[in-house]
Scaffold this active site. Structure first.
Site, PDB file in Angstrom:
ATOM      1  CG  ASP A  83     -45.118 -62.511  58.480  1.00  0.00           C
ATOM      2  OD1 ASP A  83     -45.407 -61.820  57.487  1.00  0.00           O
ATOM      3  OD2 ASP A  83     -44.816 -63.709  58.393  1.00  0.00           O
ATOM      4  NE  ARG A  84     -40.314 -55.743  59.164  1.00  0.00           N
ATOM      5  CZ  ARG A  84     -39.321 -55.342  58.364  1.00  0.00           C
ATOM      6  NH1 ARG A  84     -39.488 -54.275  57.598  1.00  0.00           N
ATOM      7  NH2 ARG A  84     -38.169 -55.967  58.351  1.00  0.00           N
TER       8      ARG A  84
END
Length: 210
Positions: A83-84
């Site tokens: 994820d980011r």
């Protein structure tokens, strides 16, 4: 007949086995004629920085593909997304069969992360993770995971799936938020000292290990 006479070459080597698996990346010659030139296969690892999406493109946020030369990035897909906010090891390749052998959940390849928590790690965490955690929404129980505590709020965790926000949900059982997540390895592939934002081709031994 060409096989029997040894007049078929696979990647420059004689081939007499008609059952050998081939891919678009194989060079095939038969009777002195080129049958398939073979696409160039690319296998890279990248040390993902925080703030980058594991995506090929996005209208709002930078993606990991922007860390690569555009002509190369256009050919690749991402094996094992993060994820980011998370950092660490990503695999990029154009060989889908190869990447599936690394990332398919049913193959249960280990993935190791350095996890930083908001609160000190509860003494029961390692035991509970080793027993597996039931996620009612999906109706599944995680595979046994190994937790090695490094500091009061830092651990090294090895899991064998890659379910949605799995590590955050596992620590959520102890109401202990994850504040940083860094992937160190996938299967036999180790990130090592690769610089943040940097990438490198995998070695032939690393490719063959998958």
């Amino acid at each position: 007949m060409l096989l029997a006479r040894g007049e078929v070459q696979l990647n420059g080597q004689p081939c007499r086995d008609g059952t050998r698996a081939i891919s678009p990346y194989c060079r095939i010659e038969a009777g002195g004629e080129l049958i398939q030139s073979g696409q160039v296969a690319h296998y890279l690892m990248l040390n993902k920085p925080a703030g980058y999406l594991s995506a090929t493109s996005d209208p709002q946020h930078p993606t990991v593909m922007e860390l690569l030369p555009p002509t190369l990035a256009a050919q690749l897909h991402i094996g094992g997304r993060l994820d980011r906010a998370s950092t660490g090891l990503l695999i990029l390749t154009n060989d889908g069969l190869w990447s599936r052998r690394l990332t398919a959940p049913e193959l249960k390849k280990p993935k190791t992360y350095r996890v930083t928590l908001a609160e000190p790690i509860h003494p029961d965490t390692a035991r509970v993770f080793a027993e597996g955690i039931h996620f009612p929404y999906e109706g599944i129980t995680t595979s046994p995971a190994q937790l090695e505590q490094l500091e009061p709020c830092v651990a090294r965790l090895t899991i064998y799936e890659g379910r949605y926000h799995q590590i955050k949900r596992m620590f959520g059982r102890f109401r202990n938020p994850v504040v940083a997540l860094h992937r160190e390895s996938m299967g036999p592939l180790q990130l090592g000292d690769l610089a943040e934002g940097g990438s490198r081709p995998l070695s032939q031994d690393e490719i063959a290990a998958i």
